[in-house]
Write a protein that holds these residues in place. Structure first.
Motif, mmCIF file in Angstrom:
data_model
loop_
_atom_site.group_PDB
_atom_site.id
_atom_site.type_symbol
_atom_site.label_atom_id
_atom_site.label_comp_id
_atom_site.label_asym_id
_atom_site.label_seq_id
_atom_site.Cartn_x
_atom_site.Cartn_y
_atom_site.Cartn_z
ATOM 1 N N ALA A 111 -5.848 6.478 31.038
ATOM 2 C CA ALA A 111 -6.919 5.366 30.181
ATOM 3 C C ALA A 111 -7.652 5.432 32.056
ATOM 4 C CB ALA A 111 -6.237 4.501 29.860
ATOM 5 N N THR A 112 -6.717 5.611 33.001
ATOM 6 C CA THR A 112 -8.229 5.238 34.234
ATOM 7 C C THR A 112 -9.558 6.500 33.776
ATOM 8 O OG1 THR A 112 -6.635 4.799 35.644
ATOM 9 C CG2 THR A 112 -7.900 5.261 36.778
ATOM 10 N N PHE A 113 -8.723 7.064 33.832
ATOM 11 C CA PHE A 113 -9.818 8.389 33.794
ATOM 12 C C PHE A 113 -10.972 7.902 32.579
ATOM 13 C CE2 PHE A 113 -7.429 11.653 35.613
ATOM 14 C CZ PHE A 113 -7.974 11.841 36.670
ATOM 15 N N ILE A 114 -10.626 7.862 31.367
ATOM 16 C CA ILE A 114 -12.247 7.149 30.567
ATOM 17 C C ILE A 114 -12.306 5.795 31.419
ATOM 18 C CG2 ILE A 114 -11.653 5.358 28.682
ATOM 19 C CD1 ILE A 114 -9.632 7.299 27.652
ATOM 20 N N ALA A 115 -11.624 5.001 32.021
ATOM 21 C CA ALA A 115 -12.885 3.979 32.508
ATOM 22 C C ALA A 115 -13.576 4.430 33.357
ATOM 23 C CB ALA A 115 -10.648 2.900 33.217
ATOM 24 N N LEU A 116 -13.608 5.189 34.153
ATOM 25 C CA LEU A 116 -13.998 6.084 35.261
ATOM 26 C C LEU A 116 -15.417 6.689 34.277
ATOM 27 C CD1 LEU A 116 -12.044 7.860 37.816
ATOM 28 C CD2 LEU A 116 -13.224 5.724 38.016
ATOM 29 N N GLY A 117 -15.610 6.953 33.575
ATOM 30 C CA GLY A 117 -16.635 7.723 32.676
ATOM 31 C C GLY A 117 -17.853 6.724 31.855
ATOM 32 N N PRO A 118 -18.534 6.616 31.242
ATOM 33 C CA PRO A 118 -19.966 5.626 31.210
ATOM 34 C C PRO A 118 -19.021 5.355 29.830
ATOM 35 C CG PRO A 118 -19.990 8.014 30.170
ATOM 36 C CD PRO A 118 -18.392 8.540 31.107
ATOM 37 N N ARG A 119 -19.955 4.064 30.317
ATOM 38 C CA ARG A 119 -19.586 3.092 28.693
ATOM 39 C C ARG A 119 -19.419 3.239 27.488
ATOM 40 N NH1 ARG A 119 -20.827 -2.787 32.028
ATOM 41 N NH2 ARG A 119 -19.095 -3.544 31.032
ATOM 42 N N ARG A 120 -20.498 3.309 27.697
ATOM 43 C CA ARG A 120 -20.778 3.866 25.647
ATOM 44 C C ARG A 120 -19.668 3.976 24.863
ATOM 45 N NH1 ARG A 120 -24.012 7.889 27.434
ATOM 46 N NH2 ARG A 120 -23.584 9.650 26.895
ATOM 47 N N PHE A 121 -18.748 5.094 26.315
ATOM 48 C CA PHE A 121 -17.109 5.828 25.549
ATOM 49 C C PHE A 121 -15.820 4.695 25.977
ATOM 50 C CE2 PHE A 121 -19.252 9.443 26.923
ATOM 51 C CZ PHE A 121 -19.952 9.831 25.431
ATOM 52 N N HIS A 122 -16.106 3.638 26.630
ATOM 53 C CA HIS A 122 -14.764 2.724 26.238
ATOM 54 C C HIS A 122 -14.722 1.629 25.502
ATOM 55 C CE1 HIS A 122 -16.060 1.892 30.751
ATOM 56 N NE2 HIS A 122 -15.901 3.310 30.759
ATOM 57 N N TRP A 123 -15.499 2.287 24.115
ATOM 58 C CA TRP A 123 -14.591 1.076 23.056
ATOM 59 C C TRP A 123 -14.181 1.842 21.577
ATOM 60 C CZ3 TRP A 123 -13.102 -3.814 22.987
ATOM 61 C CH2 TRP A 123 -13.392 -4.684 23.659
ATOM 62 N N PRO A 124 -14.441 3.206 22.039
ATOM 63 C CA PRO A 124 -14.010 3.306 20.899
ATOM 64 C C PRO A 124 -12.369 4.214 21.586
ATOM 65 C CG PRO A 124 -16.270 4.682 21.363
ATOM 66 C CD PRO A 124 -15.972 3.398 21.480
ATOM 67 N N ALA A 125 -12.650 4.909 23.274
ATOM 68 C CA ALA A 125 -11.491 5.127 23.918
ATOM 69 C C ALA A 125 -10.462 3.800 23.763
ATOM 70 C CB ALA A 125 -11.801 5.491 25.419
ATOM 71 N N ALA A 126 -10.650 3.090 24.216
ATOM 72 C CA ALA A 126 -9.899 1.493 23.987
ATOM 73 C C ALA A 126 -8.545 1.254 22.485
ATOM 74 C CB ALA A 126 -10.342 0.394 23.705
ATOM 75 N N TRP A 127 -9.792 2.009 20.892
ATOM 76 C CA TRP A 127 -8.825 1.776 20.174
ATOM 77 C C TRP A 127 -8.013 3.183 19.922
ATOM 78 C CZ3 TRP A 127 -8.314 -1.793 17.160
ATOM 79 C CH2 TRP A 127 -9.641 -2.947 17.637
ATOM 80 N N GLY A 128 -8.148 4.414 20.401
ATOM 81 C CA GLY A 128 -7.801 5.441 20.465
ATOM 82 C C GLY A 128 -6.385 4.955 21.751
ATOM 83 N N LEU A 129 -7.038 4.448 22.704
ATOM 84 C CA LEU A 129 -5.885 3.835 23.370
ATOM 85 C C LEU A 129 -4.333 3.124 23.086
ATOM 86 C CD1 LEU A 129 -7.771 4.059 27.116
ATOM 87 C CD2 LEU A 129 -5.840 5.344 26.088
ATOM 88 N N ILE A 130 -5.154 2.321 21.855
ATOM 89 C CA ILE A 130 -4.221 1.274 21.622
ATOM 90 C C ILE A 130 -3.482 1.943 20.684
ATOM 91 C CG2 ILE A 130 -4.441 -0.511 19.479
ATOM 92 C CD1 ILE A 130 -6.537 -1.841 21.556
ATOM 93 N N ALA A 131 -4.243 3.562 19.733
ATOM 94 C CA ALA A 131 -3.335 3.724 18.639
ATOM 95 C C ALA A 131 -2.079 4.340 19.080
ATOM 96 C CB ALA A 131 -4.261 4.606 17.899
ATOM 97 N N ALA A 132 -2.215 5.218 20.750
ATOM 98 C CA ALA A 132 -1.492 5.802 21.077
ATOM 99 C C ALA A 132 -0.058 4.631 22.163
ATOM 100 C CB ALA A 132 -2.075 7.006 21.848
ATOM 101 N N GLY A 133 -0.812 3.260 22.194
ATOM 102 C CA GLY A 133 0.008 3.331 22.640
ATOM 103 C C GLY A 133 1.013 2.078 22.446
ATOM 104 N N VAL A 134 0.951 1.962 20.736
ATOM 105 C CA VAL A 134 1.801 1.273 20.291
ATOM 106 C C VAL A 134 2.975 1.966 20.141
ATOM 107 C CG1 VAL A 134 2.151 -0.518 18.348
ATOM 108 C CG2 VAL A 134 -0.053 -0.910 19.455
ATOM 109 N N PRO A 135 3.169 3.024 19.764
ATOM 110 C CA PRO A 135 4.286 4.438 19.686
ATOM 111 C C PRO A 135 4.894 4.526 21.274
ATOM 112 C CG PRO A 135 2.256 5.363 18.452
ATOM 113 C CD PRO A 135 1.700 3.902 19.441
ATOM 114 N N ILE A 136 4.172 4.884 21.953
ATOM 115 C CA ILE A 136 5.263 4.866 23.364
ATOM 116 C C ILE A 136 5.388 3.212 24.143
ATOM 117 C CG2 ILE A 136 3.865 5.173 25.515
ATOM 118 C CD1 ILE A 136 1.546 7.024 24.833
ATOM 119 N N LEU A 137 4.986 1.927 23.635
ATOM 120 C CA LEU A 137 5.244 1.194 23.964
ATOM 121 C C LEU A 137 7.052 1.211 23.509
ATOM 122 C CD1 LEU A 137 5.603 -1.681 25.726
ATOM 123 C CD2 LEU A 137 4.456 -2.798 24.050
#
Length: 80
Positions: A15-41
């Motif tokens: 998530a930190t590396f995604i935040a360092l990337g271009p802004r156009r990737f933030h929202w699609p990456a956020a949905w992926g992080l949410i989808a991966a983070g819920v089972p990990i949680l």
């Protein structure tokens, strides 16, 4: 350290590396992080108890603060 906590730490690093990337990737990456983070949680909570589960949840919310803010704004404003 359990494998679930290692997965949660790896999620935070990605998530930190995604935040360092271009802004156009933030929202699609956020949905992926949410989808991966819920089972990990859930996995962290199951293996380590609710206290560490809440700590990991707080860390995830701090990383994904904009989706959480938009969710609360939509719930408060009554938008669909």
């Amino acid at each position: 350290m359990t494998l679930s906590l290692v997965a949660a730490c790896l999620w935070a690093v990605i998530a930190t590396f995604i935040a360092l990337g271009p802004r156009r990737f933030h929202w699609p990456a956020a949905w992926g992080l949410i989808a991966a983070g819920v089972p990990i949680l859930g996995w962290v909570t199951l293996q380590n108890g609710p206290v560490l589960g809440l700590i990991v949840l707080a860390g995830g919310v701090s990383v994904l603060r904009w989706p959480v803010r938009r969710l609360f704004a939509r719930l408060g404003a009554g938008e669909p």
